[in-house]
Design a protein around this motif. Structure first.
Motif, mmCIF file in Angstrom:
data_model
loop_
_atom_site.group_PDB
_atom_site.id
_atom_site.type_symbol
_atom_site.label_atom_id
_atom_site.label_comp_id
_atom_site.label_asym_id
_atom_site.label_seq_id
_atom_site.Cartn_x
_atom_site.Cartn_y
_atom_site.Cartn_z
ATOM 1 N N GLN A 1 3.927 0.534 8.280
ATOM 2 C CA GLN A 1 3.654 -0.618 9.136
ATOM 3 C C GLN A 1 4.822 -0.838 10.084
ATOM 4 O O GLN A 1 5.946 -0.390 9.832
ATOM 5 N N HIS B 1 0.864 -1.181 0.000
ATOM 6 C CA HIS B 1 0.000 0.000 0.000
ATOM 7 C C HIS B 1 0.904 1.236 0.000
ATOM 8 O O HIS B 1 1.625 1.485 0.967
ATOM 9 N N LEU C 1 -7.248 4.758 7.450
ATOM 10 C CA LEU C 1 -6.075 4.083 6.903
ATOM 11 C C LEU C 1 -5.568 2.992 7.843
ATOM 12 O O LEU C 1 -5.105 1.942 7.401
ATOM 13 N N TYR C 2 -5.671 3.221 9.150
ATOM 14 C CA TYR C 2 -5.160 2.261 10.127
ATOM 15 C C TYR C 2 -6.243 1.734 11.069
ATOM 16 O O TYR C 2 -5.952 0.928 11.949
ATOM 17 N N ARG D 1 0.513 3.697 3.117
ATOM 18 C CA ARG D 1 0.544 3.162 4.473
ATOM 19 C C ARG D 1 1.960 2.913 4.969
ATOM 20 O O ARG D 1 2.899 2.704 4.206
#
Length: 327
Positions: free
Chosen positions: A219, A214, A271-272, A217
């Motif tokens: 992580q 993504h 988004l999260y 994004r």
């Protein structure tokens, strides 16, 4: 047009006999680049007269460094209103609303905070470049610190550099507490998060990297860059909490990634986490900023009020919590 800036300093007894260069770059911590710029403009003076960098100073001398800011027209001026919370000749602190970018991007040239600030400067005859010291996501609101000249930008950029040390545990890190205590710039965020946060306070020390699946994004990933976040529960209501969050590093989406990893995503963060029926963006606000003034060294503290959408969300959550306790 050029914006002229001047710094003046009275030589102290401890610097008697030092070279002009040593006082400027050592005591005043003026960068070599800025010293070179001032030299090209005949802007270094001692007691009102042009001075060489190799000259020896005496206690009581007045050193002056003067330079003209390089004009900039890379941001389109637009009459966009913004809230100023602190301003002087060196710095500007504004309360950025949600839904606004800090500065233009490749695909967005207008409608940003930079466009509005540059417009306000043009009205005063200033063509200084827009130099933000910190950046917020489009839908994160709150404090943005802006340098109004090259010296302020240099000093504050140095103060904002993040302390990077060895590994430490995720919570209760003595090393992290020590490093946080010596930081010259403190940025505190208000985050409204999902779930009941058990710990009253703690440190999150988890590396962050890009999400290969993504583009936008980030992580938590072992190969990522180290990221430290400090949090403290300000208040709990039902199945939500108001956290005060402080950054010790500055990774993209750091707060959002770390809190989501703990199982407490920021409310409204699509988004999260997940969308919220009560707010159309992540409930995250840069609430408090503390920094040393680049010219005077005075400790400056600025606090930004929440915007109505986040204040209304918190009111609703508290009301739900009150009803739940009464049922």
């Amino acid at each position: 047009m050029s914006d002229e800036c001047t710094l003046m300093w009275q030589v102290e007894a401890r610097d008697h006999g030092r070279q002009v260069r040593e006082v400027l770059q050592g005591r005043l911590q003026v960068s070599r680049r800025l010293v070179r710029l001032a030299i090209t403009q005949n802007g270094i003076r001692r007691n009102g007269r042009p001075a060489y960098l190799s000259e020896r100073v005496s206690a009581g001398d007045i050193l002056e460094i003067r330079w003209g800011e390089t004009p900039s027209d890379d941001v389109l001026p637009e009459p966009i209103p913004f809230e100023t919370l602190y301003e002087d000749e060196d710095v500007l602190v504004v309360n950025k609303p949600p839904g606004m970018l800090v500065h233009p991007t490749k695909g967005v040239a207008a409608g940003t905070l930079a466009n509005g600030v540059v417009y306000a400067w043009r009205l005063t005859g200033s063509y200084r470049p827009f130099r933000p010291l910190n950046r917020l996501d489009r839908d994160t609101s709150g404090l943005v610190l802006i340098a109004k000249n090259q010296f302020a930008h240099q000093r504050l950029s140095r103060d904002l550099r993040f302390v990077e040390g060895g590994r430490s545990p995720v919570f209760g890190a003595d090393e992290a507490e020590r490093l946080d205590g010596v930081r010259r710039v403190h940025r505190e965020y208000a985050a409204l998060v999902q779930g009941r946060v058990v710990a009253d306070r703690g440190w999150i020390d988890l590396p962050i990297d890009r999400d290969p699946n993504h583009g936008n994004r980030r992580q938590v990933a072992p190969a990522g860059r180290r990221a430290r976040t400090r949090f403290e529960v300000a208040e709990r209501v039902g199945n939500a909490a108001y956290l005060k969050v402080r950054l010790q590093t500055g990774r993209t989406h750091q707060i959002r990634v770390h809190l989501a990893e703990l199982g407490h995503p920021v409310i409204g963060d699509t988004l999260y986490g997940e969308p919220s029926p009560w707010i159309e963006r992540q409930a995250l606000h840069a609430e408090r900023l503390v920094f040393d003034h680049p010219r005077t060294g005075k400790r400056i503290q600025v606090t930004a009020p929440w915007f109505p959408d986040m204040a209304e969300l918190w009111r609703r959550l508290k009301e739900i919590g009150r009803i739940s306790r009464g049922s």
